[in-house]
Design a protein around this motif. Structure first.
Motif: not given
Length: 586
Positions: A403-409
């Motif tokens: 359920g986690s996400v990776l937030w990127l620029l």
């Protein structure tokens, strides 16, 4: 050293119809930093030889240097059209396309240049660096191997800043920078030695940068300059290579300095002359080999003591730089052998920060594109710091935290889509990667409040982005390496008192992130500890930083005034009331 411009001007007085001489003059004017002179010479050449690709290329370079990016693209496209087999013109067109936002067009131009001369390592380096920015990892190992081999053999003067993204040792980084420094040294004439000052004269400190405004450098340094001004004892002079952006940061910088000298768009010799006229004793180079810097100015030796600090995380390998300002974590004693500079070790993290900044009210998770539930891992490093190893490591964390996400620029061109495609190839649903467009700094800090844990990159790790995350309350997990660029986030954690967030290897990195991601209580405890240490660790104590910085600067200046050579300077841990006498030379 004779100035070739004088000889060319004399020749052109005798024969003003020599188009090639005008092109050569344009080239030398541009190399001297005189964009207007270069443009005038290129236009004279074009009046004699309309459409000449070499003249068009120099005109495009001059327009690019003056910030007229769209005009530069037009001129360079015309040059490339008239000389389609010229790799140098293709490279300059690629540079200009970068700046107007045509990322994929720039990629094609770099690839075309390299295809024309595949044995030329400098062209390989340009293509490699831009592919990293676009997360286009085709032939990455082959290109990297070609560039590193060329540096090892001394065959190419590739850009040292781009080389920091390679998995190279500190010794290789020094060789790369030294090759570039040798080229610069051969192109400039140093000024005569500055007059010796009386030991009791006030100390004038200069800062040279193209980041005096809403830029990472301005954001890092402004609160420290304000603290130095309050403290007194040093005359502060800023030499701005960038135009006034009318930002609040620029206005604060102007108010904090005794003088802000606008030297934007000036030829190198004029910038050096301005520094010399100001009587600067210690000049801090806040750009180094980074983009927009002017190493030619430093090579002219406008100040008797010159220091590499803050913006370029490695050795300059330049004989005109005397000291590097660092701390013992980011540049341990064993690493100093790979630095040409004498090390001045601060007793705190070498990186200051703006401690007056206040994040805006964050938008909702949904407005940020984040799911309402689930752990948010983030990495807001620039896209060129992302690489297969670092991204695969972050995806392994996602795999271990349901359920986690990776937030990127968000990156340039199709970088985001390439990263999603890579995630799919690793068995991770591409929608678990969320991208954020660049935001005004306060809005960016506000969004960081939604991030649970920052996952760092290697071998070029988070610097300003790590400071931002910590300030916003988001812990940073990093794996410190063996170079300066690979140890900055580790230094921040070390001086914050969160050494547990500096792990030994990729396996430990994934295990630590997965453990925190699956244990909300432990993650919250870590965030609480960060909040407490942010206030009491001294990492964000700019008044204390000002004391240490002033002491180091005064020690450098006083040694020079006594005729003593640079020597390692060590600042011990101490209270704010301690003085210069506590700096330990040698």
């Amino acid at each position: 050293m004779n100035d070739p411009r004088l000889e060319l001007r004399q020749a052109l007085q005798r024969n003003p119809g020599d188009a090639m001489a005008w092109i050569m003059l344009a080239e030398h004017e541009l190399d001297a930093g005189d964009a207007r002179g270069g443009e005038a010479a290129a236009r004279r050449a074009l009046s004699l030889r309309p459409g000449h690709p070499e003249a068009l290329a120099r005109l495009g370079r001059a327009q690019w240097m003056q910030g007229r990016r769209d005009d530069a693209v037009i001129s360079l496209r015309a040059a490339a059209h008239n000389a389609p087999q010229h790799p140098g013109i293709a490279v300059w067109l690629a540079h200009a396309l970068e700046d107007v936002g045509d990322a994929e067009g720039a990629l094609d131009a770099y690839a075309h240049a390299y295809a024309l001369a595949p044995r030329e390592p400098q062209l390989a380096a340009y293509l490699l660096a831009w592919r990293r920015k676009l997360c286009d990892w085709r032939d990455l190992d082959a290109l990297a191997g070609q560039v590193r081999d060329a540096v090892a053999r001394g065959q190419a003067s590739v850009e040292p800043f781009a080389f920091l993204s390679e998995d190279a040792s500190a010794a290789e980084q020094r060789r790369c920078a030294a090759l570039r420094a040798t080229v610069i040294a051969g192109s400039v004439r140093p000024l005569p030695a500055a007059p010796q000052k009386d030991a009791s004269a006030s100390i004038r400190v200069g800062f040279l940068s193209n980041g005096f405004g809403a830029h990472p450098t301005g954001l890092l340094i402004v609160a420290l300059l304000e603290a130095l001004r309050r403290r007194g004892g040093l005359d502060l002079h800023l030499f701005a290579l960038n135009r006034d952006d009318d930002s609040p940061i620029r206005r604060r910088l102007h108010a904090a300095a005794n003088a802000l000298h606008d030297v934007a768009m000036q030829p190198h010799a004029q910038v050096a002359a301005a520094i010399r006229r100001a009587g600067i004793d210690v000049l801090f180079d806040l750009r180094g080999w980074g983009g927009g810097g002017t190493p030619e100015v430093l090579a002219m030796r406008p100040a008797p003591v010159q220091v590499n600090w803050l913006a370029y995380p490695g050795t300059s390998a330049a004989p005109w730089i005397d000291y590097v300002l660092a701390d013992r974590y980011v540049l341990p004693e064993a690493l100093s052998a790979d630095f040409s500079e004498t090390v001045a070790w601060l007793p705190r993290c070498f990186q200051p920060s703006d401690t007056t900044r206040e994040p805006a009210t964050p938008p909702s998770r949904g407005e940020c594109g984040l799911p309402e539930q689930g752990v948010v891992f983030c990495c807001f490093n620039n896209s060129y710091k992302l690489n297969p190893r670092s991204v695969a490591r972050a995806l392994a964390v996602l795999r271990g935290v349901p359920g986690s996400v990776l937030w990127l620029l968000s990156g340039p061109g199709r970088a985001d889509q390439r990263l999603r495609d890579f995630a799919s190839s690793q068995g991770i649903a591409p929608e678990r990667l969320v991208f954020m467009r660049k935001q005004p700094h306060a809005d960016y800090l506000a969004r960081l409040r939604h991030a649970d844990l920052f996952l760092d990159t290697d071998p070029y790790n988070a610097h300003t982005t790590a400071s931002d995350a910590i300030w916003a309350g988001c812990p940073v997990l990093t794996c410190p390496g063996a170079t300066f660029a690979a140890r900055v986030a580790g230094s921040l954690n070390h001086h914050l008192g969160l050494e547990s967030m500096n792990v030994a290897d990729d396996d430990a990195f994934v295990a630590r992130a997965v453990a925190l991601g699956n244990d909300p209580t432990a993650l919250q405890a870590l965030r609480n500890e960060l909040a407490a240490r942010r206030n009491d660790s001294g990492l964000f104590d700019m008044d204390g930083f000002a004391v240490d910085f002033a002491a180091m600067t005064m020690a450098m200046a006083r040694r020079q005034r006594k005729g003593e050579a640079p020597t390692p300077l060590r600042g011990p841990a101490r209270s704010r009331s301690d003085t210069l006498d506590r700096i330990d030379p040698g």
